[in-house]
Design an enzyme around this catalytic site. Structure first.
Site, mmCIF file in Angstrom:
data_model
loop_
_atom_site.group_PDB
_atom_site.id
_atom_site.type_symbol
_atom_site.label_atom_id
_atom_site.label_comp_id
_atom_site.label_asym_id
_atom_site.label_seq_id
_atom_site.Cartn_x
_atom_site.Cartn_y
_atom_site.Cartn_z
ATOM 1 N N ASN A 6 -2.802 3.043 -4.010
ATOM 2 C CA ASN A 6 -4.276 3.541 -4.045
ATOM 3 C C ASN A 6 -4.455 3.769 -5.271
ATOM 4 O OD1 ASN A 6 -6.572 5.244 -4.124
ATOM 5 N ND2 ASN A 6 -6.334 5.516 -2.039
ATOM 6 N N HIS A 9 -7.942 6.793 -8.302
ATOM 7 C CA HIS A 9 -7.900 7.772 -9.361
ATOM 8 C C HIS A 9 -8.046 6.902 -10.781
ATOM 9 C CE1 HIS A 9 -7.517 11.189 -6.798
ATOM 10 N NE2 HIS A 9 -6.691 10.549 -6.291
ATOM 11 N N HIS A 42 -10.992 3.134 -1.979
ATOM 12 C CA HIS A 42 -11.891 3.764 -1.066
ATOM 13 C C HIS A 42 -13.368 3.716 -1.756
ATOM 14 C CE1 HIS A 42 -12.448 7.619 1.279
ATOM 15 N NE2 HIS A 42 -13.520 6.835 1.337
ATOM 16 N N ARG A 44 -16.497 5.390 -1.498
ATOM 17 C CA ARG A 44 -17.016 6.795 -0.929
ATOM 18 C C ARG A 44 -18.429 6.618 -1.044
ATOM 19 N NH1 ARG A 44 -13.236 10.963 -0.176
ATOM 20 N NH2 ARG A 44 -14.941 12.386 0.427
ATOM 21 N N ARG A 48 -17.884 8.483 -5.991
ATOM 22 C CA ARG A 48 -17.264 9.360 -7.189
ATOM 23 C C ARG A 48 -16.202 8.435 -7.977
ATOM 24 N NH1 ARG A 48 -14.141 13.760 -3.470
ATOM 25 N NH2 ARG A 48 -16.152 13.874 -2.544
ATOM 26 N N GLU A 69 -10.803 1.398 2.180
ATOM 27 C CA GLU A 69 -11.226 2.462 2.969
ATOM 28 C C GLU A 69 -12.866 2.984 2.938
ATOM 29 O OE1 GLU A 69 -8.881 5.657 1.207
ATOM 30 O OE2 GLU A 69 -7.092 4.604 1.501
ATOM 31 N N THR A 100 -9.897 13.029 1.447
ATOM 32 C CA THR A 100 -9.849 12.922 2.937
ATOM 33 C C THR A 100 -8.909 13.917 3.530
ATOM 34 O OG1 THR A 100 -9.926 10.593 2.443
ATOM 35 C CG2 THR A 100 -9.891 11.096 4.987
ATOM 36 N N GLU A 151 -3.491 4.059 10.586
ATOM 37 C CA GLU A 151 -2.816 4.587 9.640
ATOM 38 C C GLU A 151 -2.667 6.169 9.795
ATOM 39 O OE1 GLU A 151 -3.981 3.596 5.509
ATOM 40 O OE2 GLU A 151 -3.261 5.428 4.710
ATOM 41 N N HIS A 214 -1.398 9.593 2.802
ATOM 42 C CA HIS A 214 -1.779 10.679 2.190
ATOM 43 C C HIS A 214 -0.949 11.800 1.899
ATOM 44 C CE1 HIS A 214 -4.931 13.494 1.534
ATOM 45 N NE2 HIS A 214 -6.122 12.658 1.533
HETATM 46 N N1 PXP Z 1 -4.452 6.326 2.847
HETATM 47 C C1 PXP Z 1 -5.928 6.905 3.070
HETATM 48 C C2 PXP Z 1 -6.513 6.478 4.338
HETATM 49 C C3 PXP Z 1 -6.338 7.845 2.102
HETATM 50 O O1 PXP Z 1 -7.722 8.329 2.433
HETATM 51 C C4 PXP Z 1 -5.828 8.182 0.975
HETATM 52 C C5 PXP Z 1 -6.743 8.918 -0.123
HETATM 53 O O2 PXP Z 1 -7.791 8.138 -0.560
HETATM 54 C C6 PXP Z 1 -4.505 7.630 0.777
HETATM 55 C C7 PXP Z 1 -3.991 6.753 1.754
HETATM 56 C C8 PXP Z 1 -3.760 8.011 -0.549
HETATM 57 O O3 PXP Z 1 -3.656 9.340 -0.439
HETATM 58 P P1 PXP Z 1 -3.019 10.126 -1.876
HETATM 59 O O4 PXP Z 1 -3.877 9.862 -3.116
HETATM 60 O O5 PXP Z 1 -2.869 11.156 -1.451
HETATM 61 O O6 PXP Z 1 -1.597 9.116 -2.036
#
Ligand code: PXP
Length: 260
Positions: A6, A9, A42, A44, A48, A69, A100, A151, A214
Site C-alpha cells: 500500500n 503514504h 486508497h 479517499r 488526503r 480501495e 480505516t 480482506e 491493516h
Molecule cells: N488494507 C486495507 C483495506 C486498508 O484500508 C489499509 C490501510 O489503507 C491497509 C490494508 C494497509 O494498512 P497499513 O497501512 O496499516 O499497513
C-alpha cells in the site's frame, strides 16, 4: 503468500507539502523490483493522499495488478468503473478518521449499497473484495453479496500486539481501551488470532479468496502468515516507515522475505 504494497503514504508525504514529490508511480516500479505482487492504493473521498490522477497513471503504467480501495459512495464507484483497476476493495470510510478503523458494516442499508456496487463493478470486469471484520457473520454476508475476495481486518490484532510487545503504551498514542494487564492482553491477542483463523476457514469453505491487512508490520506479521488459507497481505504504513531509514526497495524486499 502474496504481498500487496500500500503506497498511500508516499502520497501523504507529497501532500504534506502540496508538491509533486515523491511520486507514487515511482514506488510502483521499485516495489516490483523488490518482489511485491500487487500495488494497493486508497482513493479517499477527501483525497488526503492518492487522487484520481495518481490512480489513472498507476493503473495505466503499473506492471503489477492494482488493488484500489474505495468507499461505496456512488461518485467514487463511478470513478473506479472508469479507471478500471484490477481489483476494487470496498472499505468503510469516515472523514474524521486517521485511518480505516474497522471492517464494513454488513447490515442494511449498507448491505444493499455494497451489493449494488459489487455487481456494478463485476459487470465491468473489475474483481471485487470486501474489507470485513474477522467474524463468521461478516464472511457469510460477503458470500451472499458475491465478491470474489474478502480482506480480513487485522487492526484489532495489531493494536493488541503493539500494546503488548512495543513501547506504544508508554507514548501519547497509547490505546486507552487496551491499557490492561499483560495476562489479559495475551488472552485478547489469542482471541484475535482465533477469530482471524475461524473467519479464514469459513471464507475458504465458501470458496472466497482471503486477504488480510491493516496495522501489519515486521514484528507482528509472523502469526498472520501462519494462518492457512490467507493468500495475500496488504501492508502500507510499516513498509513506508521502514523505508525512511532503509530505503523503499529494501523495506519491501524484507517484508516479502518475511511472509514468503
Ligand atoms: N488494507 C486495507 C483495506 C486498508 O484500508 C489499509 C490501510 O489503507 C491497509 C490494508 C494497509 O494498512 P497499513 O497501512 O496499516 O499497513
Amino acid at each position: 503468500m502474496l504481498l500487496g504494497v500500500n503506497i498511500d503514504h508516499i502520497a501523504v508525504l507529497r501532500e504534506a507539502r502540496k508538491v509533486n514529490d515523491p511520486d507514487p508511480l515511482q514506488a510502483v516500479y521499485l516495489a516490483q523490483r523488490a518482489g511485491a505482487d500487487q500495488i494497493t492504493i486508497h482513493l479517499r473521498e477527501d483525497r488526503r493522499h492518492i487522487n484520481e490522477d495518481d490512480v489513472r497513471r498507476i493503473v495505466e503504467n503499473s506492471p503489477l495488478p492494482v488493488n484500489l480501495e474505495c468507499s461505496v459512495d456512488p461518485d467514487i464507484v463511478e470513478i473506479v468503473a472508469e479507471l478500471k483497476p484490477h481489483r476494487a476493495t470496498f472499505v468503510p470510510e469516515k472523514r474524521e478518521e486517521v485511518t480505516t478503523e474497522g471492517g464494513l458494516d454488513m447490515h442494511e442499508p449498507n448491505f444493499a449499497n455494497l451489493d449494488k456496487a459489487v455487481h456494478y463493478l463485476k459487470a465491468r470486469e473489475i474483481e471485487t473484495s470486501l474489507f470485513i471484520d474477522p467474524t463468521i457473520e461478516a464472511v457469510r454476508a460477503a458470500k451472499t453479496i458475491g465478491a470474489e475476495w474478502v480482506e480480513l481486518h487485522t487492526g484489532s490484532y495489531a493494536n493488541i500486539f503493539a500494546m503488548l510487545y512495543s513501547n506504544l503504551s508508554r507514548t501519547r498514542h497509547s490505546i486507552k481501551t487496551l491499557e490492561l494487564e499483560r495476562s489479559k492482553l495475551k488472552k485478547l491477542l489469542q482471541k484475535a488470532l482465533d477469530e482471524l483463523r475461524n473467519a479464514t476457514e469459513e471464507a475458504d469453505e465458501f470458496g472466497l479468496k482471503v486477504a488480510a491487512g491493516h496495522g501489519l508490520n515486521y514484528q507482528n506479521v509472523k502469526a498472520i502468515v501462519a494462518i492457512e488459507g490467507i493468500e495475500e497481505l496488504n501492508i502500507g504504513q510499516s513498509i513506508i516507515a521502514r523505508s525512511v531509514f532503509d530505503g523503499f526497495e529494501k523495506a519491501v524486499a524484507n517484508m516479502k522475505k518475511l511472509i514468503s
